[in-house]
Write a protein that holds these residues in place. Structure first.
Motif, short mmCIF file in Angstrom:
data_model
loop_
_atom_site.label_atom_id
_atom_site.label_comp_id
_atom_site.label_asym_id
_atom_site.label_seq_id
_atom_site.Cartn_x
_atom_site.Cartn_y
_atom_site.Cartn_z
N GLY A 135 -2.40 -3.59 -1.78
CA GLY A 135 -1.34 -2.73 -1.26
C GLY A 135 -0.57 -3.46 -0.19
N THR A 136 0.74 -3.30 -0.16
CA THR A 136 1.60 -4.07 0.74
C THR A 136 1.77 -3.38 2.09
N GLN A 137 2.27 -4.17 3.04
CA GLN A 137 2.61 -3.67 4.36
C GLN A 137 4.03 -4.14 4.69
N ALA A 138 5.00 -3.41 4.19
CA ALA A 138 6.39 -3.74 4.43
C ALA A 138 6.79 -3.35 5.86
N ASN A 146 7.36 -0.63 -0.20
CA ASN A 146 5.92 -0.79 -0.36
C ASN A 146 5.51 -0.57 -1.81
N GLU A 147 4.45 -1.24 -2.21
CA GLU A 147 4.01 -1.14 -3.59
C GLU A 147 2.51 -1.40 -3.71
N LEU A 148 1.95 -0.87 -4.76
CA LEU A 148 0.60 -1.23 -5.19
C LEU A 148 0.78 -2.34 -6.21
N MET A 149 0.20 -3.49 -5.93
CA MET A 149 0.35 -4.64 -6.80
C MET A 149 -0.90 -4.81 -7.67
N VAL A 150 -0.70 -4.84 -8.98
CA VAL A 150 -1.76 -5.17 -9.93
C VAL A 150 -1.52 -6.63 -10.33
N MET A 151 -2.52 -7.48 -10.17
CA MET A 151 -2.29 -8.92 -10.27
C MET A 151 -3.26 -9.59 -11.24
N LYS A 152 -2.75 -10.59 -11.92
CA LYS A 152 -3.57 -11.52 -12.70
C LYS A 152 -3.25 -12.93 -12.24
N PRO A 193 5.24 1.76 -7.24
CA PRO A 193 5.85 2.14 -5.95
C PRO A 193 4.90 2.99 -5.10
N LEU A 194 4.91 2.73 -3.80
CA LEU A 194 4.14 3.52 -2.84
C LEU A 194 5.07 4.00 -1.74
#
Length: 500
Positions: A135-138, A146-152, A193-194
Protein backbone atom coordinates in the motif's frame (compact mmCIF):
# COMPACT_ATOMS: atom_id res chain seq x y z
CA UNK A 1 29.11 -1.60 4.01
CA UNK A 2 32.14 0.27 2.68
CA UNK A 3 32.61 3.99 2.30
CA UNK A 4 33.02 5.54 -1.14
CA UNK A 5 34.05 9.12 -2.01
CA UNK A 6 31.13 11.24 -3.17
CA UNK A 7 32.46 11.78 -6.66
CA UNK A 8 32.10 8.04 -7.29
CA UNK A 9 28.40 8.11 -6.52
CA UNK A 10 27.30 11.13 -8.50
CA UNK A 11 28.01 13.23 -11.54
CA UNK A 12 28.04 12.19 -15.17
CA UNK A 13 29.78 8.90 -14.43
CA UNK A 14 27.37 7.82 -11.68
CA UNK A 15 25.94 4.29 -11.97
CA UNK A 16 22.68 4.09 -13.88
CA UNK A 17 19.52 3.63 -11.88
CA UNK A 18 17.42 0.51 -12.42
CA UNK A 19 15.59 0.75 -15.72
CA UNK A 20 17.82 3.54 -17.12
CA UNK A 21 19.81 2.98 -20.28
CA UNK A 22 23.05 4.69 -21.31
CA UNK A 23 22.65 7.60 -23.70
CA UNK A 24 24.53 7.22 -26.97
CA UNK A 25 25.96 10.30 -28.63
CA UNK A 26 26.29 9.83 -32.35
CA UNK A 27 25.20 7.06 -34.64
CA UNK A 28 27.15 3.83 -34.39
CA UNK A 29 26.32 2.95 -38.00
CA UNK A 30 28.06 6.12 -39.21
CA UNK A 31 31.35 5.34 -37.53
CA UNK A 32 34.22 5.34 -40.02
CA UNK A 33 37.80 4.02 -39.73
CA UNK A 34 40.03 5.20 -36.88
CA UNK A 35 41.23 8.73 -37.46
CA UNK A 36 44.41 10.05 -35.89
CA UNK A 37 44.15 13.74 -35.17
CA UNK A 38 47.69 13.74 -33.85
CA UNK A 39 49.48 13.16 -37.17
CA UNK A 40 49.41 9.37 -37.17
CA UNK A 41 50.97 8.93 -33.76
CA UNK A 42 49.72 5.34 -34.05
CA UNK A 43 50.26 3.74 -37.43
CA UNK A 44 47.43 1.21 -37.29
CA UNK A 45 44.31 0.12 -35.43
CA UNK A 46 46.21 -2.90 -34.09
CA UNK A 47 48.82 -0.63 -32.60
CA UNK A 48 46.09 1.34 -30.83
CA UNK A 49 44.63 -1.86 -29.36
CA UNK A 50 48.04 -3.02 -28.21
CA UNK A 51 48.51 0.24 -26.35
CA UNK A 52 45.22 -0.19 -24.48
CA UNK A 53 41.63 0.86 -25.11
CA UNK A 54 42.37 4.48 -24.23
CA UNK A 55 45.70 4.74 -26.06
CA UNK A 56 47.88 4.25 -22.97
CA UNK A 57 50.12 1.31 -22.10
CA UNK A 58 48.44 -1.37 -20.02
CA UNK A 59 50.89 -0.83 -17.16
CA UNK A 60 49.92 2.84 -16.89
CA UNK A 61 46.20 2.09 -16.89
CA UNK A 62 46.55 -0.70 -14.34
CA UNK A 63 48.50 1.59 -12.03
CA UNK A 64 45.75 4.23 -12.22
CA UNK A 65 43.02 1.66 -11.57
CA UNK A 66 44.93 0.47 -8.52
CA UNK A 67 45.16 4.04 -7.22
CA UNK A 68 41.42 4.52 -7.79
CA UNK A 69 40.66 1.33 -5.90
CA UNK A 70 42.63 2.63 -2.95
CA UNK A 71 40.21 5.58 -2.70
CA UNK A 72 37.57 3.19 -1.32
CA UNK A 73 37.75 2.69 2.43
CA UNK A 74 37.17 -1.03 3.00
CA UNK A 75 36.51 -0.53 6.70
CA UNK A 76 33.14 -1.88 7.86
CA UNK A 77 30.70 0.93 8.52
CA UNK A 78 28.40 0.46 11.52
CA UNK A 79 25.42 2.86 11.63
CA UNK A 80 24.93 4.43 15.03
CA UNK A 81 28.64 4.18 15.81
CA UNK A 82 30.44 5.38 12.70
CA UNK A 83 29.76 8.62 10.86
CA UNK A 84 30.24 9.54 7.24
CA UNK A 85 32.65 12.36 6.54
CA UNK A 86 31.66 15.19 4.24
CA UNK A 87 31.48 13.94 0.68
CA UNK A 88 31.31 10.22 1.57
CA UNK A 89 28.60 7.72 0.70
CA UNK A 90 28.04 4.02 1.40
CA UNK A 91 28.63 1.13 -0.98
CA UNK A 92 27.60 -2.49 -0.26
CA UNK A 93 30.13 -5.29 -0.18
CA UNK A 94 28.61 -7.26 -3.05
CA UNK A 95 30.73 -10.32 -2.29
CA UNK A 96 28.53 -10.93 0.78
CA UNK A 97 25.30 -11.23 -1.25
CA UNK A 98 23.92 -14.08 -3.29
CA UNK A 99 20.96 -11.97 -4.43
CA UNK A 100 20.57 -8.18 -4.34
CA UNK A 101 17.99 -6.09 -6.20
CA UNK A 102 16.40 -2.70 -5.52
CA UNK A 103 13.40 -1.02 -7.09
CA UNK A 104 11.20 2.00 -6.47
CA UNK A 105 7.51 2.75 -6.93
CA UNK A 106 5.76 6.01 -7.74
CA UNK A 107 4.98 6.58 -4.06
CA UNK A 108 6.75 4.93 -1.10
CA UNK A 109 5.19 1.75 0.25
CA UNK A 110 5.80 1.57 3.98
CA UNK A 111 3.97 -1.74 4.41
CA UNK A 112 3.79 -4.84 2.22
CA UNK A 113 3.26 -8.57 2.39
CA UNK A 114 4.62 -11.47 0.36
CA UNK A 115 2.05 -13.66 -1.38
CA UNK A 116 2.77 -17.42 -1.51
CA UNK A 117 2.71 -18.82 -5.04
CA UNK A 118 2.43 -22.10 -6.92
CA UNK A 119 6.07 -22.23 -8.04
CA UNK A 120 7.17 -24.64 -5.33
CA UNK A 121 8.80 -24.55 -1.91
CA UNK A 122 12.48 -24.48 -1.00
CA UNK A 123 13.34 -22.82 -4.31
CA UNK A 124 17.02 -22.23 -5.02
CA UNK A 125 17.07 -21.87 -8.81
CA UNK A 126 17.65 -18.54 -10.57
CA UNK A 127 16.28 -16.29 -11.89
CA UNK A 128 13.83 -16.03 -8.98
CA UNK A 129 10.21 -14.85 -9.01
CA UNK A 130 8.07 -13.49 -6.22
CA UNK A 131 4.61 -11.97 -5.75
CA UNK A 132 3.65 -9.30 -3.23
CA UNK A 133 1.06 -6.70 -2.26
CA UNK A 134 1.77 -3.23 -0.90
CA UNK A 135 0.00 0.00 0.00
CA UNK A 136 1.31 3.44 -0.93
CA UNK A 137 1.88 6.59 1.08
CA UNK A 138 1.24 9.49 -1.27
CA UNK A 139 1.67 13.12 -0.24
CA UNK A 140 -1.23 14.47 1.81
CA UNK A 141 -2.26 16.82 -1.01
CA UNK A 142 -2.38 13.88 -3.44
CA UNK A 143 -4.22 11.33 -1.31
CA UNK A 144 -6.37 10.38 -4.32
CA UNK A 145 -3.24 8.87 -5.91
CA UNK A 146 -2.91 6.20 -3.23
CA UNK A 147 -3.23 2.62 -4.39
CA UNK A 148 -2.99 -1.00 -3.39
CA UNK A 149 -0.27 -2.46 -5.58
CA UNK A 150 -0.34 -6.12 -6.61
CA UNK A 151 3.14 -6.99 -7.85
CA UNK A 152 5.05 -9.70 -9.67
CA UNK A 153 8.84 -9.53 -9.73
CA UNK A 154 10.63 -11.89 -12.07
CA UNK A 155 14.09 -12.24 -13.57
CA UNK A 156 15.72 -11.78 -10.16
CA UNK A 157 19.23 -13.01 -10.90
CA UNK A 158 21.94 -14.07 -8.50
CA UNK A 159 25.10 -12.02 -8.05
CA UNK A 160 27.73 -12.70 -10.72
CA UNK A 161 30.36 -14.34 -8.54
CA UNK A 162 32.98 -14.49 -11.29
CA UNK A 163 32.69 -10.79 -11.95
CA UNK A 164 32.85 -10.01 -8.23
CA UNK A 165 35.85 -12.29 -7.68
CA UNK A 166 37.64 -10.94 -10.75
CA UNK A 167 37.75 -14.30 -12.54
CA UNK A 168 37.67 -14.64 -16.30
CA UNK A 169 34.57 -16.17 -17.85
CA UNK A 170 35.75 -18.01 -20.95
CA UNK A 171 33.90 -21.30 -20.62
CA UNK A 172 31.04 -21.46 -23.14
CA UNK A 173 28.90 -23.68 -20.91
CA UNK A 174 29.33 -21.28 -18.01
CA UNK A 175 28.36 -18.41 -20.31
CA UNK A 176 25.12 -20.19 -21.24
CA UNK A 177 24.30 -20.80 -17.57
CA UNK A 178 25.00 -17.18 -16.71
CA UNK A 179 22.76 -15.99 -19.56
CA UNK A 180 19.86 -17.90 -17.99
CA UNK A 181 20.58 -16.83 -14.42
CA UNK A 182 21.49 -13.20 -15.18
CA UNK A 183 18.12 -12.23 -16.65
CA UNK A 184 16.92 -8.65 -16.56
CA UNK A 185 14.62 -8.00 -13.56
CA UNK A 186 11.01 -7.27 -14.47
CA UNK A 187 8.41 -5.58 -12.26
CA UNK A 188 4.74 -5.99 -13.22
CA UNK A 189 2.01 -4.25 -11.23
CA UNK A 190 -1.77 -4.05 -11.02
CA UNK A 191 -3.29 -1.05 -9.27
CA UNK A 192 -6.34 -0.87 -7.00
CA UNK A 193 -7.36 2.69 -6.00
CA UNK A 194 -7.35 3.51 -2.28
CA UNK A 195 -8.92 6.60 -0.67
CA UNK A 196 -6.17 7.08 1.90
CA UNK A 197 -2.60 6.26 2.91
CA UNK A 198 -1.89 2.66 3.92
CA UNK A 199 -0.65 2.18 7.49
CA UNK A 200 -0.32 -1.59 7.23
CA UNK A 201 -1.37 -4.35 4.86
CA UNK A 202 -1.57 -8.12 5.31
CA UNK A 203 -2.52 -10.90 2.86
CA UNK A 204 -3.96 -14.36 3.38
CA UNK A 205 -4.81 -17.34 1.17
CA UNK A 206 -7.28 -20.20 1.34
CA UNK A 207 -8.02 -22.98 -1.16
CA UNK A 208 -10.99 -22.95 -3.48
CA UNK A 209 -13.46 -25.82 -3.56
CA UNK A 210 -12.11 -26.74 -6.98
CA UNK A 211 -8.60 -27.83 -6.00
CA UNK A 212 -7.31 -27.36 -9.55
CA UNK A 213 -7.87 -23.61 -9.37
CA UNK A 214 -5.55 -21.09 -7.73
CA UNK A 215 -6.23 -20.33 -4.06
CA UNK A 216 -8.18 -17.21 -3.14
CA UNK A 217 -5.93 -14.34 -2.03
CA UNK A 218 -7.39 -11.55 0.08
CA UNK A 219 -5.79 -8.45 1.56
CA UNK A 220 -6.72 -6.38 4.62
CA UNK A 221 -5.52 -2.78 4.51
CA UNK A 222 -5.55 -0.41 7.50
CA UNK A 223 -5.88 3.14 6.22
CA UNK A 224 -4.93 6.46 7.72
CA UNK A 225 -8.61 7.45 7.64
CA UNK A 226 -9.28 4.65 10.23
CA UNK A 227 -11.14 2.36 7.81
CA UNK A 228 -10.10 -1.23 7.08
CA UNK A 229 -10.60 -2.44 3.49
CA UNK A 230 -10.72 -6.08 2.43
CA UNK A 231 -10.01 -6.89 -1.23
CA UNK A 232 -10.00 -10.07 -3.28
CA UNK A 233 -6.83 -9.73 -5.37
CA UNK A 234 -7.03 -13.20 -6.94
CA UNK A 235 -7.94 -11.84 -10.42
CA UNK A 236 -5.03 -9.41 -10.32
CA UNK A 237 -2.54 -12.13 -9.44
CA UNK A 238 -4.00 -14.45 -12.07
CA UNK A 239 -3.63 -11.81 -14.79
CA UNK A 240 0.18 -11.84 -14.50
CA UNK A 241 0.43 -15.40 -15.78
CA UNK A 242 -2.73 -15.58 -17.92
CA UNK A 243 -2.35 -13.23 -20.89
CA UNK A 244 -5.58 -11.63 -22.00
CA UNK A 245 -7.16 -11.65 -18.55
CA UNK A 246 -9.41 -8.60 -18.16
CA UNK A 247 -9.90 -7.10 -14.69
CA UNK A 248 -13.21 -5.29 -14.36
CA UNK A 249 -13.60 -2.17 -12.17
CA UNK A 250 -15.91 -4.17 -9.90
CA UNK A 251 -13.11 -6.65 -9.20
CA UNK A 252 -11.02 -3.79 -7.82
CA UNK A 253 -13.73 -2.68 -5.40
CA UNK A 254 -13.37 -3.76 -1.76
CA UNK A 255 -15.47 -6.76 -0.75
CA UNK A 256 -15.83 -5.18 2.70
CA UNK A 257 -15.23 -1.78 4.32
CA UNK A 258 -14.91 -1.96 8.11
CA UNK A 259 -15.65 1.22 10.07
CA UNK A 260 -15.58 0.13 13.72
CA UNK A 261 -12.40 2.09 14.54
CA UNK A 262 -12.64 5.77 15.45
CA UNK A 263 -8.90 6.44 15.11
CA UNK A 264 -6.27 5.12 12.75
CA UNK A 265 -4.25 2.05 13.65
CA UNK A 266 -1.32 -0.14 12.62
CA UNK A 267 -2.09 -3.49 14.29
CA UNK A 268 -3.57 -6.15 12.01
CA UNK A 269 -3.34 -9.92 11.57
CA UNK A 270 -5.25 -12.73 9.84
CA UNK A 271 -5.99 -15.86 11.85
CA UNK A 272 -4.10 -18.87 10.43
CA UNK A 273 -6.73 -21.21 11.88
CA UNK A 274 -9.99 -19.97 10.29
CA UNK A 275 -10.22 -20.60 6.51
CA UNK A 276 -13.36 -18.55 6.00
CA UNK A 277 -11.61 -15.48 7.41
CA UNK A 278 -10.98 -13.99 10.83
CA UNK A 279 -9.24 -10.64 11.25
CA UNK A 280 -7.75 -8.84 14.27
CA UNK A 281 -7.24 -5.08 14.22
CA UNK A 282 -6.09 -2.54 16.82
CA UNK A 283 -6.06 1.26 16.85
CA UNK A 284 -4.48 4.29 18.53
CA UNK A 285 -7.28 4.39 21.14
CA UNK A 286 -6.14 1.01 22.45
CA UNK A 287 -9.21 -0.79 21.09
CA UNK A 288 -9.01 -4.17 19.36
CA UNK A 289 -11.74 -5.80 17.28
CA UNK A 290 -12.27 -9.22 15.75
CA UNK A 291 -14.02 -9.34 12.38
CA UNK A 292 -15.33 -12.68 11.10
CA UNK A 293 -16.61 -13.72 7.69
CA UNK A 294 -19.90 -15.56 7.90
CA UNK A 295 -20.99 -18.42 5.68
CA UNK A 296 -22.80 -15.94 3.46
CA UNK A 297 -19.61 -13.98 2.81
CA UNK A 298 -20.54 -11.06 5.04
CA UNK A 299 -17.80 -9.52 7.20
CA UNK A 300 -19.08 -8.75 10.70
CA UNK A 301 -17.00 -6.97 13.38
CA UNK A 302 -17.58 -7.64 17.07
CA UNK A 303 -19.55 -4.82 18.64
CA UNK A 304 -17.49 -4.92 21.84
CA UNK A 305 -13.73 -4.26 21.63
CA UNK A 306 -10.97 -5.89 23.64
CA UNK A 307 -9.67 -3.32 26.14
CA UNK A 308 -6.69 -3.29 28.47
CA UNK A 309 -3.89 -1.18 27.04
CA UNK A 310 -3.40 2.36 28.33
CA UNK A 311 -2.18 3.64 24.97
CA UNK A 312 -2.16 2.79 21.26
CA UNK A 313 -2.00 -0.81 20.07
CA UNK A 314 1.05 -0.95 17.81
CA UNK A 315 1.08 -4.60 16.73
CA UNK A 316 -1.03 -7.71 17.13
CA UNK A 317 -0.60 -11.40 16.28
CA UNK A 318 -2.59 -14.61 16.55
CA UNK A 319 -0.92 -17.57 18.20
CA UNK A 320 0.40 -19.96 15.54
CA UNK A 321 -0.74 -22.95 17.61
CA UNK A 322 -3.74 -21.83 19.72
CA UNK A 323 -6.91 -21.01 17.78
CA UNK A 324 -8.35 -18.66 20.43
CA UNK A 325 -5.20 -16.86 21.63
CA UNK A 326 -3.55 -13.66 20.44
CA UNK A 327 -0.91 -11.22 21.69
CA UNK A 328 -0.85 -7.43 21.47
CA UNK A 329 1.92 -4.85 21.86
CA UNK A 330 1.37 -1.24 22.87
CA UNK A 331 3.08 2.10 23.27
CA UNK A 332 2.40 1.68 27.00
CA UNK A 333 5.39 -0.72 27.02
CA UNK A 334 3.19 -3.77 27.63
CA UNK A 335 2.62 -7.03 25.82
CA UNK A 336 -0.66 -8.74 26.67
CA UNK A 337 -1.91 -12.23 25.87
CA UNK A 338 -5.64 -12.68 25.31
CA UNK A 339 -8.12 -15.54 25.11
CA UNK A 340 -11.05 -14.64 22.86
CA UNK A 341 -13.33 -17.00 24.79
CA UNK A 342 -13.14 -14.72 27.83
CA UNK A 343 -16.49 -13.03 28.41
CA UNK A 344 -14.81 -10.05 30.06
CA UNK A 345 -12.66 -9.21 27.00
CA UNK A 346 -9.79 -8.62 29.41
CA UNK A 347 -6.19 -9.86 29.00
CA UNK A 348 -5.13 -13.16 30.54
CA UNK A 349 -1.48 -12.09 30.97
CA UNK A 350 0.20 -8.67 31.04
CA UNK A 351 3.98 -8.14 30.98
CA UNK A 352 5.95 -4.91 30.99
CA UNK A 353 8.64 -5.61 28.40
CA UNK A 354 9.96 -2.07 27.85
CA UNK A 355 10.04 1.40 29.35
CA UNK A 356 9.35 2.73 25.85
CA UNK A 357 6.82 1.96 23.11
CA UNK A 358 6.67 -1.66 21.98
CA UNK A 359 6.34 -1.24 18.22
CA UNK A 360 6.37 -4.78 16.85
CA UNK A 361 6.08 -8.43 17.88
CA UNK A 362 6.70 -11.75 16.13
CA UNK A 363 5.52 -15.18 17.23
CA UNK A 364 7.78 -18.09 16.28
CA UNK A 365 6.07 -20.56 13.96
CA UNK A 366 8.57 -23.29 14.82
CA UNK A 367 8.82 -22.95 18.61
CA UNK A 368 5.48 -21.48 19.55
CA UNK A 369 6.35 -20.56 23.14
CA UNK A 370 8.84 -17.96 21.85
CA UNK A 371 7.75 -14.36 21.19
CA UNK A 372 10.03 -11.58 19.94
CA UNK A 373 9.48 -7.87 20.67
CA UNK A 374 10.98 -4.66 19.28
CA UNK A 375 10.83 -1.33 21.11
CA UNK A 376 11.31 2.38 20.56
CA UNK A 377 14.65 2.46 22.39
CA UNK A 378 16.23 0.17 19.78
CA UNK A 379 16.18 -2.90 21.98
CA UNK A 380 14.70 -6.17 20.77
CA UNK A 381 14.22 -9.28 22.86
CA UNK A 382 12.98 -12.86 22.83
CA UNK A 383 10.64 -14.12 25.54
CA UNK A 384 9.67 -17.59 26.70
CA UNK A 385 5.90 -17.46 27.17
CA UNK A 386 6.05 -20.44 29.51
CA UNK A 387 7.58 -18.06 32.05
CA UNK A 388 4.65 -15.64 31.76
CA UNK A 389 2.27 -16.44 34.58
CA UNK A 390 -1.41 -15.68 34.67
CA UNK A 391 -4.88 -17.16 34.80
CA UNK A 392 -7.52 -17.63 32.15
CA UNK A 393 -10.15 -15.52 33.91
CA UNK A 394 -8.15 -12.73 35.55
CA UNK A 395 -5.27 -10.70 34.22
CA UNK A 396 -2.11 -10.75 36.31
CA UNK A 397 1.18 -8.95 35.97
CA UNK A 398 4.46 -10.88 35.89
CA UNK A 399 8.00 -9.65 35.38
CA UNK A 400 9.99 -12.43 33.69
CA UNK A 401 13.38 -11.87 32.07
CA UNK A 402 13.93 -12.29 28.32
CA UNK A 403 15.85 -15.32 27.13
CA UNK A 404 17.78 -13.02 24.79
CA UNK A 405 18.03 -9.24 24.53
CA UNK A 406 20.00 -6.96 22.20
CA UNK A 407 20.56 -3.19 22.17
CA UNK A 408 22.74 -3.04 19.05
CA UNK A 409 20.35 -0.70 17.22
CA UNK A 410 20.33 2.89 18.48
CA UNK A 411 17.00 3.87 16.92
CA UNK A 412 13.48 2.43 17.13
CA UNK A 413 12.78 -1.10 15.94
CA UNK A 414 10.26 -0.89 13.09
CA UNK A 415 9.93 -4.55 12.07
CA UNK A 416 10.90 -7.97 13.40
CA UNK A 417 10.26 -11.43 12.01
CA UNK A 418 11.35 -15.00 12.70
CA UNK A 419 12.80 -17.03 9.86
CA UNK A 420 9.95 -19.25 8.55
CA UNK A 421 11.84 -22.54 9.03
CA UNK A 422 14.69 -21.80 11.47
CA UNK A 423 13.74 -20.67 14.97
CA UNK A 424 17.22 -19.30 15.65
CA UNK A 425 17.31 -16.80 12.77
CA UNK A 426 15.73 -13.32 12.99
CA UNK A 427 15.35 -10.33 10.66
CA UNK A 428 15.15 -6.90 12.30
CA UNK A 429 14.60 -3.45 10.75
CA UNK A 430 15.31 -0.22 12.60
CA UNK A 431 15.20 3.55 12.34
CA UNK A 432 18.98 3.69 11.93
CA UNK A 433 18.42 2.76 8.25
CA UNK A 434 19.51 -0.85 8.67
CA UNK A 435 18.10 -4.33 8.36
CA UNK A 436 20.02 -6.87 10.42
CA UNK A 437 20.01 -10.68 10.38
CA UNK A 438 20.70 -12.58 13.60
CA UNK A 439 21.53 -16.15 14.62
CA UNK A 440 20.52 -16.74 18.22
CA UNK A 441 22.28 -20.12 18.30
CA UNK A 442 25.75 -18.55 18.09
CA UNK A 443 27.86 -18.82 21.23
CA UNK A 444 31.56 -17.98 21.26
CA UNK A 445 34.08 -20.04 23.15
CA UNK A 446 36.96 -18.37 25.02
CA UNK A 447 39.34 -18.51 22.06
CA UNK A 448 36.79 -17.01 19.65
CA UNK A 449 35.98 -14.29 22.18
CA UNK A 450 39.61 -13.18 22.10
CA UNK A 451 39.52 -12.95 18.31
CA UNK A 452 36.47 -10.64 18.42
CA UNK A 453 37.59 -8.53 21.36
CA UNK A 454 38.38 -5.58 19.10
CA UNK A 455 34.85 -5.39 17.69
CA UNK A 456 33.11 -3.00 20.04
CA UNK A 457 29.39 -3.34 20.78
CA UNK A 458 28.79 -5.90 18.01
CA UNK A 459 27.16 -9.07 19.38
CA UNK A 460 28.49 -12.36 17.96
CA UNK A 461 24.89 -13.29 17.08
CA UNK A 462 24.79 -10.51 14.46
CA UNK A 463 25.12 -12.27 11.10
CA UNK A 464 24.60 -9.48 8.61
CA UNK A 465 23.91 -5.76 8.34
CA UNK A 466 22.24 -4.27 5.27
CA UNK A 467 21.98 -0.49 4.90
CA UNK A 468 18.61 0.67 3.53
CA UNK A 469 17.41 4.24 3.90
CA UNK A 470 14.21 4.77 5.90
CA UNK A 471 13.38 1.05 6.09
CA UNK A 472 10.05 0.37 7.78
CA UNK A 473 9.17 -3.28 7.27
CA UNK A 474 10.85 -6.57 6.34
CA UNK A 475 9.60 -10.09 5.59
CA UNK A 476 11.20 -13.43 4.80
CA UNK A 477 10.01 -15.16 1.65
CA UNK A 478 8.43 -18.43 2.85
CA UNK A 479 9.37 -20.36 -0.30
CA UNK A 480 12.85 -19.00 -1.17
CA UNK A 481 15.17 -19.95 1.72
CA UNK A 482 17.18 -17.04 3.06
CA UNK A 483 15.48 -14.43 0.86
CA UNK A 484 14.30 -11.35 2.76
CA UNK A 485 12.51 -8.28 1.39
CA UNK A 486 12.43 -4.81 2.93
CA UNK A 487 10.57 -1.60 2.13
CA UNK A 488 10.83 2.03 3.18
CA UNK A 489 11.01 5.59 1.99
CA UNK A 490 13.76 4.78 -0.52
CA UNK A 491 11.93 1.85 -2.14
CA UNK A 492 12.17 -1.93 -1.96
CA UNK A 493 15.21 -4.13 -1.43
CA UNK A 494 15.36 -7.88 -2.14
CA UNK A 495 18.39 -9.74 -0.85
CA UNK A 496 19.82 -13.10 0.04
CA UNK A 497 23.15 -13.33 1.79
CA UNK A 498 25.74 -16.06 1.47
CA UNK A 499 25.59 -16.50 5.27
CA UNK A 500 21.89 -17.47 5.63
Amino acid sequence: MTKRPAEESGGQDAPLKAGDRPIQTGNATDAGPFEDEFDDEFESDDEILEAGVDGRPDEEREAEEKRDAMDMDQKTFIPGRDKLAAGESLSPDTSAYELLHNFTTTWPCLSFDIVPDQLGTNRKAYPATLYAVAGTQAESKKANQNELMVMKLSGLSRMDRKRIDGESDNDDDDDDDNDEENADPILETKSIPLPSTTNRIRARQYPQQNASRLPITQTATMLENSNVLIHDVTPHLTSFDSPGTIITPQQSNPIATLKMHRTEGYAIDWSPHVPQGKLLTGDNDGKMFITTCTDGGKWTPDTRPFLGHQSSVEDIQWSPSERNVFASASSDGMVKVWDVRSKTHKPAISVQVSETDVNVISWSRQTTHLLATGADDGRWAVWDLRQWKGSSDKASTSQPSPVASFSFHKEQITSIEWHPTDDSIMAVAAGDNTMTLWDLSVELDDEESKDTAGIQDVPPQLLFLHYMEMIKECHWHPQIPGCVVGTGGSGFGILKTISV
